[in-house]
Design a protein around this motif. Structure first.
Motif, PDB file in Angstrom:
ATOM      1  N   ARG A 195       0.841  -1.193   0.000  1.00 32.59           N
ATOM      2  CA  ARG A 195       0.000   0.000   0.000  1.00 32.59           C
ATOM      3  C   ARG A 195       0.873   1.239   0.000  1.00 32.59           C
ATOM      4  O   ARG A 195       2.021   1.187   0.448  1.00 32.59           O
TER       5      ARG A 195
ATOM      6  N   ALA B 202       2.392   6.896  -3.616  1.00 31.21           N
ATOM      7  CA  ALA B 202       1.141   6.891  -4.381  1.00 31.21           C
ATOM      8  C   ALA B 202       1.406   7.356  -5.817  1.00 31.21           C
ATOM      9  O   ALA B 202       0.910   6.763  -6.773  1.00 31.21           O
TER      10      ALA B 202
ATOM     11  N   PHE C  22       1.131   5.104  -9.238  1.00 38.92           N
ATOM     12  CA  PHE C  22       0.268   5.534 -10.332  1.00 38.92           C
ATOM     13  C   PHE C  22       1.051   5.586 -11.651  1.00 38.92           C
ATOM     14  O   PHE C  22       0.616   5.053 -12.671  1.00 38.92           O
TER      15      PHE C  22
ATOM     16  N   ALA D 126      -4.208   2.990  -7.265  1.00 40.55           N
ATOM     17  CA  ALA D 126      -3.351   4.135  -6.920  1.00 40.55           C
ATOM     18  C   ALA D 126      -4.131   5.449  -6.964  1.00 40.55           C
ATOM     19  O   ALA D 126      -3.831   6.391  -6.242  1.00 40.55           O
ATOM     20  N   TRP D 127      -5.134   5.497  -7.837  1.00 44.71           N
ATOM     21  CA  TRP D 127      -5.961   6.686  -7.998  1.00 44.71           C
ATOM     22  C   TRP D 127      -7.150   6.570  -7.056  1.00 44.71           C
ATOM     23  O   TRP D 127      -7.753   5.493  -6.955  1.00 44.71           O
ATOM     24  N   GLY D 128      -7.470   7.641  -6.347  1.00 45.53           N
ATOM     25  CA  GLY D 128      -8.600   7.558  -5.422  1.00 45.53           C
ATOM     26  C   GLY D 128      -8.883   8.858  -4.707  1.00 45.53           C
ATOM     27  O   GLY D 128      -8.405   9.925  -5.095  1.00 45.53           O
TER      28      GLY D 128
ATOM     29  N   PRO E 131      -9.861   3.783  -2.945  1.00 39.90           N
ATOM     30  CA  PRO E 131      -9.462   3.690  -4.343  1.00 39.90           C
ATOM     31  C   PRO E 131     -10.605   3.938  -5.333  1.00 39.90           C
ATOM     32  O   PRO E 131     -11.767   3.654  -5.037  1.00 39.90           O
TER      33      PRO E 131
ATOM     34  N   THR F  34      -2.294  14.508  -3.767  1.00 38.09           N
ATOM     35  CA  THR F  34      -2.473  13.221  -3.099  1.00 38.09           C
ATOM     36  C   THR F  34      -3.272  13.425  -1.812  1.00 38.09           C
ATOM     37  O   THR F  34      -3.222  14.492  -1.200  1.00 38.09           O
TER      38      THR F  34
ATOM     39  N   ARG G  63      -3.692   4.954   3.891  1.00 37.86           N
ATOM     40  CA  ARG G  63      -3.171   4.784   2.531  1.00 37.86           C
ATOM     41  C   ARG G  63      -3.308   6.091   1.776  1.00 37.86           C
ATOM     42  O   ARG G  63      -4.294   6.802   1.948  1.00 37.86           O
ATOM     43  N   TRP G  64      -2.330   6.381   0.946  1.00 41.37           N
ATOM     44  CA  TRP G  64      -2.358   7.600   0.138  1.00 41.37           C
ATOM     45  C   TRP G  64      -2.774   7.276  -1.289  1.00 41.37           C
ATOM     46  O   TRP G  64      -2.437   6.219  -1.825  1.00 41.37           O
ATOM     47  N   TYR G  65      -3.532   8.209  -1.883  1.00 40.70           N
ATOM     48  CA  TYR G  65      -4.023   8.053  -3.255  1.00 40.70           C
ATOM     49  C   TYR G  65      -3.736   9.305  -4.070  1.00 40.70           C
ATOM     50  O   TYR G  65      -3.672  10.404  -3.517  1.00 40.70           O
TER      51      TYR G  65
ATOM     52  N   GLU H  96      -5.327  11.836  -6.000  1.00 43.40           N
ATOM     53  CA  GLU H  96      -6.703  12.316  -6.146  1.00 43.40           C
ATOM     54  C   GLU H  96      -6.866  13.067  -7.472  1.00 43.40           C
ATOM     55  O   GLU H  96      -7.876  12.960  -8.143  1.00 43.40           O
TER      56      GLU H  96
END
Length: 117
Positions: A2, A9, A13, A28-30, A35, A93, A100-102, A104
């Protein structure tokens, strides 16, 4: 695995875009909710991912810096090079569930010159 940090992140991606792994891109995108794959209708998600994959699949990338943003988000400036063209999108992000980091927002307008025609 993660993304425990904003940088991870972004790397996840971009790595997924390069290897044409739409499944990995959808993780990875969210958003702060989690997610993207859990938030979009599947057909819509795939359409968006295919377009993004063709734009973020760079020959090389380099994370230039990371800055704090509103609401605990972090913005990373990333240099993306494809062929003779280099662009510097700002990746926003966000931290989601379970720390967890995404990614954005990947600053799509900044990379349109890199998109597959």
């Amino acid at each position: 695995s993660r993304a425990a940090a904003p940088r991870q992140a972004v790397e996840r991606f971009l790595g997924a875009a390069k290897s044409q792994d739409l499944q990995e891109m959808s993780i990875a995108w969210g958003t702060a909710k989690g997610p993207a794959r859990d938030q979009f209708e599947r057909t819509e998600l795939e359409k968006r991912l295919i377009v993004m994959q063709g734009c973020y699949d760079s020959d090389k990338h380099r994370i230039i810096d990371e800055q704090p943003a509103d609401n605990g988000k972090r913005i990373l400036r990333v240099e993306l090079t494809k062929g003779g063209v280099t662009k510097t999108p700002r990746f926003t992000t966000v931290k989601g569930p379970s720390d967890r980091w995404y990614v954005e927002d990947a600053d799509f307008a900044a990379v349109t010159a890199l998109c597959k025609r």
